[in-house]
Design an enzyme around this catalytic site. Structure first.
Site, PDB file in Angstrom:
ATOM      1  CG  HIS A  58      -2.088   0.897   1.103  1.00 45.14           C
ATOM      2  ND1 HIS A  58      -2.041   2.261   1.306  1.00 45.14           N
ATOM      3  CD2 HIS A  58      -3.360   0.623   0.733  1.00 45.14           C
ATOM      4  CE1 HIS A  58      -3.236   2.767   1.095  1.00 45.14           C
ATOM      5  NE2 HIS A  58      -4.057   1.805   0.738  1.00 45.14           N
ATOM      6  CG  ASP A  72      -8.352  -4.419  -3.052  1.00 45.18           C
ATOM      7  OD1 ASP A  72      -7.588  -3.445  -3.177  1.00 45.18           O
ATOM      8  OD2 ASP A  72      -9.583  -4.342  -3.198  1.00 45.18           O
TER       9      ASP A  72
HETATM   10  C1  SDX Z   1      -6.206  -0.092  -3.034  1.00 46.64           C
HETATM   11  O1  SDX Z   1      -4.382   4.371  -2.136  1.00 46.64           O
HETATM   12  C2  SDX Z   1      -5.366   3.778  -1.502  1.00 46.64           C
HETATM   13  O2  SDX Z   1      -5.804   4.184  -0.485  1.00 46.64           O
HETATM   14  C3  SDX Z   1      -5.926   2.572  -2.259  1.00 46.64           C
HETATM   15  C4  SDX Z   1      -6.967   1.751  -1.509  1.00 46.64           C
HETATM   16  C5  SDX Z   1      -8.271   2.512  -1.303  1.00 46.64           C
HETATM   17  O3  SDX Z   1      -9.017   2.156  -0.376  1.00 46.64           O
HETATM   18  O4  SDX Z   1      -8.585   3.391  -2.170  1.00 46.64           O
HETATM   19  O5  SDX Z   1      -6.449   1.315  -0.259  1.00 46.64           O
HETATM   20  C6  SDX Z   1      -7.358   0.500  -2.333  1.00 46.64           C
HETATM   21  O6  SDX Z   1      -5.958   0.236  -4.184  1.00 46.64           O
HETATM   22  C7  SDX Z   1      -5.331  -1.048  -2.275  1.00 46.64           C
HETATM   23  C8  SDX Z   1      -4.124  -1.549  -3.119  1.00 46.64           C
HETATM   24  C9  SDX Z   1      -4.626  -2.657  -4.065  1.00 46.64           C
HETATM   25  N1  SDX Z   1      -3.536  -3.031  -4.985  1.00 46.64           N
HETATM   26  C10 SDX Z   1      -2.887  -4.204  -4.856  1.00 46.64           C
HETATM   27  O7  SDX Z   1      -3.056  -5.005  -3.939  1.00 46.64           O
HETATM   28  C11 SDX Z   1      -1.873  -4.483  -5.981  1.00 46.64           C
HETATM   29  C12 SDX Z   1      -0.567  -4.993  -5.379  1.00 46.64           C
HETATM   30  N2  SDX Z   1       0.116  -3.891  -4.667  1.00 46.64           N
HETATM   31  C13 SDX Z   1       1.125  -3.149  -5.359  1.00 46.64           C
HETATM   32  O8  SDX Z   1       0.959  -3.030  -6.739  1.00 46.64           O
HETATM   33  C14 SDX Z   1       1.563  -1.892  -4.611  1.00 46.64           C
HETATM   34  O9  SDX Z   1       1.790  -2.263  -3.319  1.00 46.64           O
HETATM   35  C15 SDX Z   1       0.671  -0.670  -4.632  1.00 46.64           C
HETATM   36  C16 SDX Z   1       0.300  -0.276  -6.015  1.00 46.64           C
HETATM   37  C17 SDX Z   1      -0.544  -0.888  -3.819  1.00 46.64           C
HETATM   38  C18 SDX Z   1       1.465   0.473  -3.991  1.00 46.64           C
HETATM   39  O10 SDX Z   1       2.519   0.721  -4.833  1.00 46.64           O
HETATM   40  P1  SDX Z   1       3.664   1.753  -4.449  1.00 46.64           P
HETATM   41  O11 SDX Z   1       3.332   2.532  -3.243  1.00 46.64           O
HETATM   42  O12 SDX Z   1       3.996   2.499  -5.701  1.00 46.64           O
HETATM   43  O13 SDX Z   1       4.831   0.789  -4.001  1.00 46.64           O
HETATM   44  P2  SDX Z   1       6.108   0.531  -4.842  1.00 46.64           P
HETATM   45  O14 SDX Z   1       5.725  -0.019  -6.173  1.00 46.64           O
HETATM   46  O15 SDX Z   1       6.952   1.740  -4.786  1.00 46.64           O
HETATM   47  O16 SDX Z   1       6.744  -0.681  -4.013  1.00 46.64           O
HETATM   48  C19 SDX Z   1       7.854  -0.489  -3.155  1.00 46.64           C
HETATM   49  C20 SDX Z   1       8.608  -1.825  -3.221  1.00 46.64           C
HETATM   50  C21 SDX Z   1       9.011  -2.220  -4.647  1.00 46.64           C
HETATM   51  O17 SDX Z   1      10.113  -3.098  -4.524  1.00 46.64           O
HETATM   52  P3  SDX Z   1      11.621  -2.468  -4.814  1.00 46.64           P
HETATM   53  O18 SDX Z   1      11.540  -1.754  -6.145  1.00 46.64           O
HETATM   54  O19 SDX Z   1      11.889  -1.549  -3.643  1.00 46.64           O
HETATM   55  O20 SDX Z   1      12.529  -3.679  -4.839  1.00 46.64           O
HETATM   56  O21 SDX Z   1       7.734  -2.886  -2.764  1.00 46.64           O
HETATM   57  C22 SDX Z   1       7.523  -3.783  -3.831  1.00 46.64           C
HETATM   58  C23 SDX Z   1       7.873  -3.062  -5.113  1.00 46.64           C
HETATM   59  O22 SDX Z   1       8.254  -3.987  -6.125  1.00 46.64           O
HETATM   60  N3  SDX Z   1       6.102  -4.129  -3.797  1.00 46.64           N
HETATM   61  C24 SDX Z   1       5.646  -5.369  -3.945  1.00 46.64           C
HETATM   62  C25 SDX Z   1       4.260  -5.262  -3.797  1.00 46.64           C
HETATM   63  N4  SDX Z   1       3.924  -3.974  -3.575  1.00 46.64           N
HETATM   64  C26 SDX Z   1       5.087  -3.287  -3.578  1.00 46.64           C
HETATM   65  N5  SDX Z   1       6.269  -6.525  -4.182  1.00 46.64           N
HETATM   66  C27 SDX Z   1       5.487  -7.609  -4.271  1.00 46.64           C
HETATM   67  N6  SDX Z   1       4.136  -7.608  -4.144  1.00 46.64           N
HETATM   68  C28 SDX Z   1       3.499  -6.439  -3.902  1.00 46.64           C
HETATM   69  N7  SDX Z   1       2.180  -6.419  -3.774  1.00 46.64           N
END
Ligand code: SDX
Length: 434
Positions: free
Chosen positions: A312, A369
């Site tokens: 998140h 989710d």
């Molecule tokens: C919702 O914003 C809100 O409030 C949203 C929400 C709402 O109520 O409106 O809460 C609802 O959208 C919840 C999120 C649902 N999405 C998912 O579950 C999809 C999976 N999650 C990711 O795609 C991600 O965590 C996000 C999109 C939710 C957040 O992305 P960020 O903040 O841009 O995080 P990032 O990509 O910068 O990640 C930081 C690190 C990265 O690794 P490094 O590059 O540092 O090596 O964490 C890793 C990412 O690759 N990472 C994950 C991951 N989420 C982040 N690695 C594996 N699995 C994941 N789910």
């Protein structure tokens, strides 16, 4: 108008050797921001913040989140208390109007939702234009935008009374449109709303009743879906809510802004994640991939895989909504006598991820989710309607945020800057010389 956050000390930025001062803005919960609204005019510089991870787009008085502590409050009330004591319609009133309603106010609000629950009779013909295979989120965004075609007097809202009607029509009819699109997709006749039923019960009635055979409403099932809607009611400046504010900032009407929010919510990184989680769990079971094995695939960057339902932008601790939904997964499945191997697998995945350094280092926890799809499926909601459920639940938050923009006398059109990385100036080349 949101309560203006108090302003105190200054931030000093040294640019090209010269110091520049900017006000510090402090929010209700002592969160601090640097007000850079004069940055470009006083320094010629802009900021760059890919994904707005460090950028506040507005002041807002609706929802507070503390991602480090896993805190979520609607208008100051902790989500745990709202989830335990309230209903979706009462929470919607709170999110939109800022205060818990009196019994009379709640009765009036609920009465408006009943009054405006029917879509215009001509409107239902629009459904004929969509193929049976049309994705319900595409139908929902198109139809929500089209609501204004039947109520043009609600395009330019001039007063609170018109806002109240537009908000009630939108909040009530989003449910009717969703149910009608589901019925179309399965080739059954649409079922009209029943004015004797409350919000969520009425939705389930429209979804699952058939002519001359009403769906039997189980109070626990109605409560479980009502709770899911309630938990999704608002969530600060997430992608879809920011989209609603972006569209609202141009002066666009409530229905157009909400339709844009629906489109933003659809993405698998946002509201579409509740579908992606189930698809992930299903694939794991079908291919006999265990939790640890899947996590290793996620951790290998070559696979470009995310653990859907995890991570998140704001929560670097447990998403408080996820804890509540997880508890209700067990209750709903027990009540329905369902043994869902995907729930067991989800719990294994959660436990394994929470013990894995990759996820611990990145502060990745299950979000709203991760478990919601398990409940939705147990309630009989089809997979391609999961994100529609999220949209119905989030509608009060979108309405409340649209209202903040609409009522803010100082509101400016959202128009971010950019850092240009394209070609420098060059001269046109006639086609024969290319
Ligand atoms: C919702 O914003 C809100 O409030 C949203 C929400 C709402 O109520 O409106 O809460 C609802 O959208 C919840 C999120 C649902 N999405 C998912 O579950 C999809 C999976 N999650 C990711 O795609 C991600 O965590 C996000 C999109 C939710 C957040 O992305 P960020 O903040 O841009 O995080 P990032 O990509 O910068 O990640 C930081 C690190 C990265 O690794 P490094 O590059 O540092 O090596 O964490 C890793 C990412 O690759 N990472 C994950 C991951 N989420 C982040 N690695 C594996 N699995 C994941 N789910």
């Amino acid at each position: 108008m949101p309560n203006p956050a108090s302003e105190t000390a200054k931030a000093v930025m040294t640019l090209d050797g010269a110091p520049h001062e900017f006000p510090i803005v402090v929010g209700t919960e002592h969160e601090k921001g640097i007000d850079i609204s004069a940055l470009r005019s006083s320094t010629g510089y802009i900021t760059l913040d890919d994904g707005y991870g460090n950028t506040g787009s507005c002041r807002s008085a609706i929802t507070f989140i503390d991602g480090e502590k896993g805190i979520l409050r609607y208008r100051g009330y902790p989500i745990e208390q709202i989830a335990k004591e309230s209903t979706f319609v009462e929470a919607a009133y709170l999110v939109i109007n800022g205060e818990l309603p009196t019994r009379g106010q709640l009765g009036c609000f609920s009465g408006l939702l009943t009054k405006y629950e029917m879509i215009h009779d001509q409107f239902k013909h629009h459904f004929e234009g969509f193929p049976t295979s049309a994705h319900p989120m595409a139908i929902l965004s198109a139809m929500v935008n089209a609501i204004s075609c039947y109520y043009p007097f609600l395009i330019d809202i001039d007063n609170e009374e018109e806002f109240e009607e537009a908000a009630a029509r939108l909040l009530s009819q989003v449910r009717t449109i969703a149910a009608f699109s589901y019925k179309k997709s399965i080739g059954e006749p649409s079922v009209y709303p029943d004015p004797a039923l409350k919000y969520t019960a009425n939705f389930l009635h429209m979804m699952f009743s058939i002519p001359r055979k009403d769906y039997v409403l189980d109070p626990d099932i109605v409560h479980a879906l009502d709770l899911l809607f309630l938990l999704h009611a608002d969530h600060e400046q997430n992608c879809s809510t920011s989209t609603v504010r972006m569209v609202a900032s141009s002066g666009a009407n409530l229905f157009a802004s909400a339709a844009a929010g629906i489109c933003a919510l659809w993405g698998p990184l946002h509201g579409g994640a509740n579908v992606a989680v189930i698809e992930m769990l299903t694939e794991m079971l079908q291919n006999k991939i265990g939790a640890r094995q899947y996590l290793e695939k996620v951790k290998d960057p070559r696979n470009k895989l995310k653990l859907m339902g995890f991570g998140h932008r704001v929560y670097k601790n447990f998403d408080p909504r996820c804890k509540i939904i997880k508890e209700w997964c067990d209750k709903v499945l027990a009540k329905l006598g369902i043994v869902d191997p995907e729930l067991d697998l989800a719990k294994e995945l959660e436990a394994a991820a929470l013990a894995d350094d990759y996820f611990i280092e990145r502060k990745l926890y299950p979000n709203v989710d991760f478990y919601s799809g398990i409940i939705l499926r147990a309630l009989g909601i089809p997979l391609d309607m999961f994100t529609v459920m999220f949209a119905i639940g989030r509608m009060p938050g979108w309405i409340a945020n649209w209202r903040e923009v609409w009522r803010d006398p100082n509101a400016r059109i959202y128009r971010p800057r950019q850092i240009y990385t394209g070609p420098a100036e060059r001269q046109y080349v006639p086609i024969e010389e290319r």
